[in-house]
Design a protein around this motif. Structure first.
Motif, PDB file in Angstrom:
ATOM      1  N   MET A 164       0.854  -1.208   0.000  1.00  0.00           N
ATOM      2  CA  MET A 164       0.000   0.000   0.000  1.00  0.00           C
ATOM      3  C   MET A 164       0.886   1.254   0.000  1.00  0.00           C
ATOM      4  N   ALA A 165       0.673   2.082  -0.956  1.00  0.00           N
ATOM      5  CA  ALA A 165       1.493   3.306  -1.049  1.00  0.00           C
ATOM      6  C   ALA A 165       1.153   4.264   0.076  1.00  0.00           C
ATOM      7  N   LYS A 166       2.180   4.977   0.547  1.00  0.00           N
ATOM      8  CA  LYS A 166       1.953   5.930   1.642  1.00  0.00           C
ATOM      9  C   LYS A 166       1.314   7.222   1.155  1.00  0.00           C
ATOM     10  N   GLY A 167       1.541   7.519  -0.112  1.00  0.00           N
ATOM     11  CA  GLY A 167       1.012   8.776  -0.632  1.00  0.00           C
ATOM     12  C   GLY A 167       0.450   8.614  -2.024  1.00  0.00           C
ATOM     13  N   LYS A 168      -0.146   9.720  -2.502  1.00  0.00           N
ATOM     14  CA  LYS A 168      -0.747   9.686  -3.834  1.00  0.00           C
ATOM     15  C   LYS A 168      -0.619  11.071  -4.457  1.00  0.00           C
ATOM     16  N   VAL A 169      -0.221  11.130  -5.717  1.00  0.00           N
ATOM     17  CA  VAL A 169      -0.188  12.428  -6.395  1.00  0.00           C
ATOM     18  C   VAL A 169      -1.275  12.471  -7.455  1.00  0.00           C
ATOM     19  N   ASP A 170      -1.815  13.669  -7.627  1.00  0.00           N
ATOM     20  CA  ASP A 170      -2.838  13.869  -8.636  1.00  0.00           C
ATOM     21  C   ASP A 170      -2.338  14.984  -9.550  1.00  0.00           C
ATOM     22  N   ILE A 171      -1.933  14.636 -10.759  1.00  0.00           N
ATOM     23  CA  ILE A 171      -1.380  15.623 -11.696  1.00  0.00           C
ATOM     24  C   ILE A 171      -2.458  16.009 -12.694  1.00  0.00           C
ATOM     25  N   ASN A 172      -2.747  17.287 -12.757  1.00  0.00           N
ATOM     26  CA  ASN A 172      -3.745  17.768 -13.715  1.00  0.00           C
ATOM     27  C   ASN A 172      -3.101  17.806 -15.104  1.00  0.00           C
ATOM     28  N   PRO A 173      -3.532  16.969 -16.026  1.00  0.00           N
ATOM     29  CA  PRO A 173      -2.843  16.884 -17.320  1.00  0.00           C
ATOM     30  C   PRO A 173      -2.886  18.186 -18.114  1.00  0.00           C
ATOM     31  N   GLU A 174      -3.964  18.967 -17.933  1.00  0.00           N
ATOM     32  CA  GLU A 174      -4.078  20.198 -18.717  1.00  0.00           C
ATOM     33  C   GLU A 174      -3.110  21.282 -18.241  1.00  0.00           C
ATOM     34  N   PHE A 175      -2.707  21.252 -16.956  1.00  0.00           N
ATOM     35  CA  PHE A 175      -1.789  22.270 -16.429  1.00  0.00           C
ATOM     36  C   PHE A 175      -0.337  21.928 -16.745  1.00  0.00           C
ATOM     37  N   CYS A 176      -0.049  20.640 -16.934  1.00  0.00           N
ATOM     38  CA  CYS A 176       1.356  20.208 -17.069  1.00  0.00           C
ATOM     39  C   CYS A 176       1.947  20.690 -18.384  1.00  0.00           C
ATOM     40  N   LYS A 177       3.195  21.248 -18.274  1.00  0.00           N
ATOM     41  CA  LYS A 177       3.895  21.694 -19.482  1.00  0.00           C
ATOM     42  C   LYS A 177       5.154  20.879 -19.731  1.00  0.00           C
ATOM     43  N   SER A 178       5.269  19.770 -19.043  1.00  0.00           N
ATOM     44  CA  SER A 178       6.350  18.825 -19.310  1.00  0.00           C
ATOM     45  C   SER A 178       7.751  19.402 -19.075  1.00  0.00           C
ATOM     46  N   CYS A 179       7.897  20.273 -18.065  1.00  0.00           N
ATOM     47  CA  CYS A 179       9.226  20.826 -17.775  1.00  0.00           C
ATOM     48  C   CYS A 179      10.094  19.810 -17.048  1.00  0.00           C
ATOM     49  N   ASP A 183       3.040   3.019  -6.475  1.00  0.00           N
ATOM     50  CA  ASP A 183       3.197   2.276  -5.216  1.00  0.00           C
ATOM     51  C   ASP A 183       4.377   2.776  -4.389  1.00  0.00           C
ATOM     52  N   ASP A 184       5.380   3.418  -5.056  1.00  0.00           N
ATOM     53  CA  ASP A 184       6.552   3.902  -4.330  1.00  0.00           C
ATOM     54  C   ASP A 184       6.327   5.283  -3.705  1.00  0.00           C
ATOM     55  N   CYS A 185       5.229   5.949  -4.043  1.00  0.00           N
ATOM     56  CA  CYS A 185       5.012   7.332  -3.592  1.00  0.00           C
ATOM     57  C   CYS A 185       4.893   7.387  -2.079  1.00  0.00           C
ATOM     58  N   ILE A 186       5.649   8.353  -1.481  1.00  0.00           N
ATOM     59  CA  ILE A 186       5.592   8.512  -0.032  1.00  0.00           C
ATOM     60  C   ILE A 186       4.834   9.783   0.361  1.00  0.00           C
ATOM     61  N   GLY A 187       4.326  10.500  -0.631  1.00  0.00           N
ATOM     62  CA  GLY A 187       3.540  11.693  -0.334  1.00  0.00           C
ATOM     63  C   GLY A 187       4.344  12.827   0.257  1.00  0.00           C
ATOM     64  N   CYS A 188       5.622  12.968  -0.147  1.00  0.00           N
ATOM     65  CA  CYS A 188       6.484  14.014   0.427  1.00  0.00           C
ATOM     66  C   CYS A 188       6.177  15.391  -0.157  1.00  0.00           C
ATOM     67  N   ALA A 189       5.479  15.425  -1.298  1.00  0.00           N
ATOM     68  CA  ALA A 189       5.073  16.678  -1.947  1.00  0.00           C
ATOM     69  C   ALA A 189       6.228  17.484  -2.517  1.00  0.00           C
ATOM     70  N   MET A 190       7.385  16.878  -2.700  1.00  0.00           N
ATOM     71  CA  MET A 190       8.514  17.585  -3.321  1.00  0.00           C
ATOM     72  C   MET A 190       8.157  18.014  -4.751  1.00  0.00           C
ATOM     73  N   CYS A 191       7.466  17.125  -5.467  1.00  0.00           N
ATOM     74  CA  CYS A 191       7.069  17.434  -6.841  1.00  0.00           C
ATOM     75  C   CYS A 191       6.135  18.633  -6.874  1.00  0.00           C
ATOM     76  N   ALA A 192       5.206  18.663  -5.921  1.00  0.00           N
ATOM     77  CA  ALA A 192       4.228  19.746  -5.900  1.00  0.00           C
ATOM     78  C   ALA A 192       4.890  21.068  -5.525  1.00  0.00           C
ATOM     79  N   GLN A 193       5.886  21.012  -4.605  1.00  0.00           N
ATOM     80  CA  GLN A 193       6.587  22.235  -4.209  1.00  0.00           C
ATOM     81  C   GLN A 193       7.245  22.885  -5.412  1.00  0.00           C
ATOM     82  N   VAL A 194       7.875  22.069  -6.244  1.00  0.00           N
ATOM     83  CA  VAL A 194       8.717  22.617  -7.300  1.00  0.00           C
ATOM     84  C   VAL A 194       7.931  22.872  -8.598  1.00  0.00           C
TER      85      VAL A 194
END
Lengths: 250, 69
Positions: free
Chosen positions: B1-16, B48-59
């Motif tokens: 069971m993954a500790k965290g979950k990310v939800d990426i809005n595909p329309e906002f992503c610019k693939s940086c 499954d590896d996501c720990i929900g640290c939110a580093m991706c969301a911060q940056v």
């Protein structure tokens, strides 16, 4: 599971920014929104923006904005803050706006110790107009108006805004930071919060300089632009606190 | 069971890919589908590896990522 990170209310819901892929203007907008949302002052927030890519933020943020004439954002913000002391006023300017045409207004406002916050985005180039040389362009860096690279004897040296303003007595808080990693984003959020808190407490002029990338005009992919930022931009513009009267850094 | 979950809005992503290089668990990857603006948006490749640290969301410059933990 609980939601631990959500999109801030400081930027409009469902709106995609007009910035290029990898442009850190978006990060700066997000951080300002998050900080002011945390301070509970989003309804009092007034943004005065310069001319340039920062103008794209007008349709992106969810608070009141004024677009000042090129470079005059600090002068306009002075007027807004003096007429409406309850408002939380910040200027959002790029390097071409703040450090070139608007240097006089910036230095004068800092010297008067005006009680507002300046968010200064330094990417070393004019972004919106297509990559012309800015006062902060690095020595040897190519720009459309310096096709063989910037030469010190011809074009002068990069302008260090924090160091220049640190010569004045009045500014309360001057800091240079960057947003290339999550750690630096968190640090920058802390600095922006302090800058807004200074304004709420009436302490005076606070400036947060954020060194960012411009992948489009530097001619890199976003990932390579971060490498360039770390190796070259941060070597010329070292991050750090240049003035914090509360902490005794003068 | 993954500790965290990310939800990426595909329309906002610019693939940086700032989130891809920032993820300590290397969960994120550029996907194969494009959004309406033509960007190959980032997806959670190893959820499954996501720990929900939110580093991706911060940056993330676009505020495209929401994180649960």
């Amino acid at each position: 599971m609980d939601k631990v990170y959500k999109r801030t209310l400081g930027i409009q819901e469902g709106v995609v920014s007009g910035f290029c892929p990898g442009c850190m203007h978006g990060t700066a907008h997000k951080l300002v929104g998050e900080v002011v949302e945390e301070l509970g002052k989003l309804d009092k927030l007034v943004r005065v923006e310069g001319v340039g890519c920062c103008g794209l933020g007008q349709a992106y943020v969810s608070h009141d904005t004024i677009i000042a004439a090129h470079g005059r954002a600090c002068a306009v913000a002075t007027g807004v803050k003096r007429c409406s002391p309850d408002s939380l006023v910040y200027t959002y300017q790029g390097d071409g706006d703040l450090a070139s045409i608007g240097l006089d207004e910036t230095v004068s406002a800092a010297n008067r110790g005006e009680n507002f916050t300046v968010i200064f985005i330094n990417n070393g180039i004019y972004g919106m107009t297509g990559g012309q040389m800015a006062p902060t362009t690095l020595i040897g860096m190519k720009a459309t108006t310096a096709p063989f690279g910037r030469k010190a004897e011809e074009h002068g040296y990069p302008m260090h805004v924090c160091e220049v303003l640190a010569q004045l007595k009045a500014p309360q808080f001057l800091v240079r930071t960057t947003v290339d990693t999550p750690q630096n984003v968190i640090k920058t959020r802390k600095y922006i919060k302090q800058a807004f808190q200074n304004q709420i407490d009436g302490k005076g002029f606070s400036l947060v300089e954020i060194v960012t990338t411009c992948p489009t005009n530097w001619g890199f992919t976003p990932k390579d632009s971060i490498t360039f930022l770390r190796e070259n931009m941060l070597a010329e513009f070292p991050v750090g606190v240049y003035r914090d009267k509360d902490a005794g850094i003068e | 069971m993954a500790k965290g979950k990310v939800d990426i809005n595909p329309e906002f992503c610019k693939s940086c890919e700032y989130c891809v290089v920032s993820c300590p668990k290397k969960c994120l990857a550029v996907g194969e589908k494009v959004n309406s603006k033509g960007y190959l948006y980032v997806v959670s490749a190893n959820p499954d590896d996501c720990i929900g640290c939110a580093m991706c969301a911060q940056v993330c410059p676009e505020g495209a990522i929401e994180v649960w933990r």
